[in-house]
Design a protein around this motif. Structure first.
Motif, PDB file in Angstrom:
ATOM      1  N   LYS A   1       0.809  -1.213   0.000  1.00  0.00           N
ATOM      2  CA  LYS A   1       0.000   0.000   0.000  1.00  0.00           C
ATOM      3  C   LYS A   1       0.846   1.269   0.000  1.00  0.00           C
ATOM      4  N   ASN A   2       1.800   1.376   0.928  1.00  0.00           N
ATOM      5  CA  ASN A   2       2.588   2.609   1.038  1.00  0.00           C
ATOM      6  C   ASN A   2       3.436   2.841  -0.206  1.00  0.00           C
ATOM      7  N   ALA A   3       3.976   1.754  -0.766  1.00  0.00           N
ATOM      8  CA  ALA A   3       4.788   1.897  -1.982  1.00  0.00           C
ATOM      9  C   ALA A   3       3.932   2.370  -3.147  1.00  0.00           C
ATOM     10  N   LEU A   4       2.690   1.868  -3.233  1.00  0.00           N
ATOM     11  CA  LEU A   4       1.795   2.323  -4.295  1.00  0.00           C
ATOM     12  C   LEU A   4       1.408   3.780  -4.108  1.00  0.00           C
ATOM     13  N   ILE A   5       1.189   4.182  -2.866  1.00  0.00           N
ATOM     14  CA  ILE A   5       0.867   5.590  -2.597  1.00  0.00           C
ATOM     15  C   ILE A   5       2.037   6.480  -3.014  1.00  0.00           C
ATOM     16  N   ASP A   6       3.253   6.099  -2.630  1.00  0.00           N
ATOM     17  CA  ASP A   6       4.433   6.895  -2.998  1.00  0.00           C
ATOM     18  C   ASP A   6       4.575   6.991  -4.514  1.00  0.00           C
ATOM     19  N   ALA A   7       4.330   5.881  -5.204  1.00  0.00           N
ATOM     20  CA  ALA A   7       4.439   5.890  -6.666  1.00  0.00           C
ATOM     21  C   ALA A   7       3.387   6.803  -7.284  1.00  0.00           C
ATOM     22  N   ALA A   8       2.152   6.731  -6.757  1.00  0.00           N
ATOM     23  CA  ALA A   8       1.084   7.571  -7.294  1.00  0.00           C
ATOM     24  C   ALA A   8       1.358   9.047  -7.057  1.00  0.00           C
ATOM     25  N   VAL A   9       1.861   9.378  -5.879  1.00  0.00           N
ATOM     26  CA  VAL A   9       2.207  10.776  -5.579  1.00  0.00           C
ATOM     27  C   VAL A   9       3.315  11.246  -6.519  1.00  0.00           C
TER      28      VAL A   9
END
Length: 288
Positions: free
Chosen positions: A256-264
């Motif tokens: 989840k956190n890695a996907l959030i960072d990528a999306a940001v």
């Protein structure tokens, strides 16, 4: 489905106003099923892309409206309209249309049933519109922020998909080939939520990196890279697809956190990214 508004001057306008009351954005259609209003830029020597920013009418689905006054304005400018189109992909319904063709052997219906069996989904009760040639339009809704593309035959032979930027011919419309009608017993239904497994089939397939990691941890890295490769206009869609895959494979919470960072990194806000991932979690039967 038609409105009882006595000021509606034509049946097409009456049906369009009724659809608009349900939150469906509409445009007038000609008997050929094409937008009734021609582009105001058709005679420009050097036409440039315009989605209505010029303030004039004639931009197809970009004219679509739910406001009754705006709908009346559109139909007043096109008194020859005999039908109306319903723009797909817009809030609040984020409509997706599954267009089953009219082959006598029922190939498209069979193909949809086979897809449902193979991918373990069922089409819930929903609005079904019958076309003059014997086809069917199934109305479904998608999640906010996820743009389902239009396609012809990509899902299966004989099945077209109407998504963002497309439109469905509304029931009550009359074309050169006849009238569009709502199937018995479905007019009162709201558009049903698109099954998650079907929604994933409707979204664009991922473009795999040339050297994607192949180890067990590489799958998660591959999903993150898939999000990082998103361009403007596909960031939410790619994030939603990747998050669905992650939750299905049991790595959603860890990734989840890695996907959030990528999306940001691609330009989404953290709040937008978290909302999209939460939507993916719900669609795959997980708690956000």
């Amino acid at each position: 489905m038609a409105t009882t508004d006595r000021q509606a001057r034509t049946p097409a306008l009456a049906h369009a106003l009724s659809a608009a009351e349900r939150g469906l954005a509409v445009i007038p259609l000609s008997p050929t099923k094409l937008p009734a209003l021609r582009s105001p830029h058709r005679d420009d020597p050097d036409p440039r892309p315009c989605h209505g920013e010029c303030g004039r009418l004639g931009h197809g689905v970009y004219d679509a409206a739910t406001d009754p006054a705006r709908v009346r304005e559109l139909f007043a400018a096109a008194p020859w309209a005999t039908g109306y189109g319903i723009a797909c992909g817009l809030p609040p319904h984020h409509l997706i249309g599954i267009d089953l063709d009219t082959k006598p052997d029922g190939a498209s219906s069979t193909a949809l049933r086979e897809l449902a069996l193979r991918h373990l989904f069922t089409i819930p009760p929903t609005v079904v519109v019958l076309t003059p040639s014997g086809g069917r339009h199934l109305w479904l809704t998608g999640p906010p922020g996820v743009a389902v593309p239009n396609s012809a035959g990509r899902l299966a032979p004989g099945i077209d998909v109407r998504g963002a930027g497309g439109y469905l011919v509304g029931p009550g419309s009359v074309t050169r080939h006849g009238a569009y009608t709502t199937a018995p017993g479905t007019a009162h239904l709201p558009p049903a939520t698109c099954p998650p497994a079907l929604l994933r089939l409707l979204l664009p397939p991922p473009r795999r990196p040339g050297r994607a990691p192949a180890a067990t941890g590489g799958h998660g890295r591959g999903l993150v890279q898939f999000v990082l490769a998103a361009h403007e206009g596909q960031r939410n869609t790619r994030l939603f697809w990747a998050a669905c895959r992650a939750y299905e494979d049991g790595i959603g919470p860890a990734l989840k956190n890695a996907l959030i960072d990528a999306a940001v990194h691609t330009g989404l806000t953290e709040q937008e990214a978290r909302a999209t991932i939460a939507s993916a979690a719900r669609m795959t039967g997980h708690r956000p």
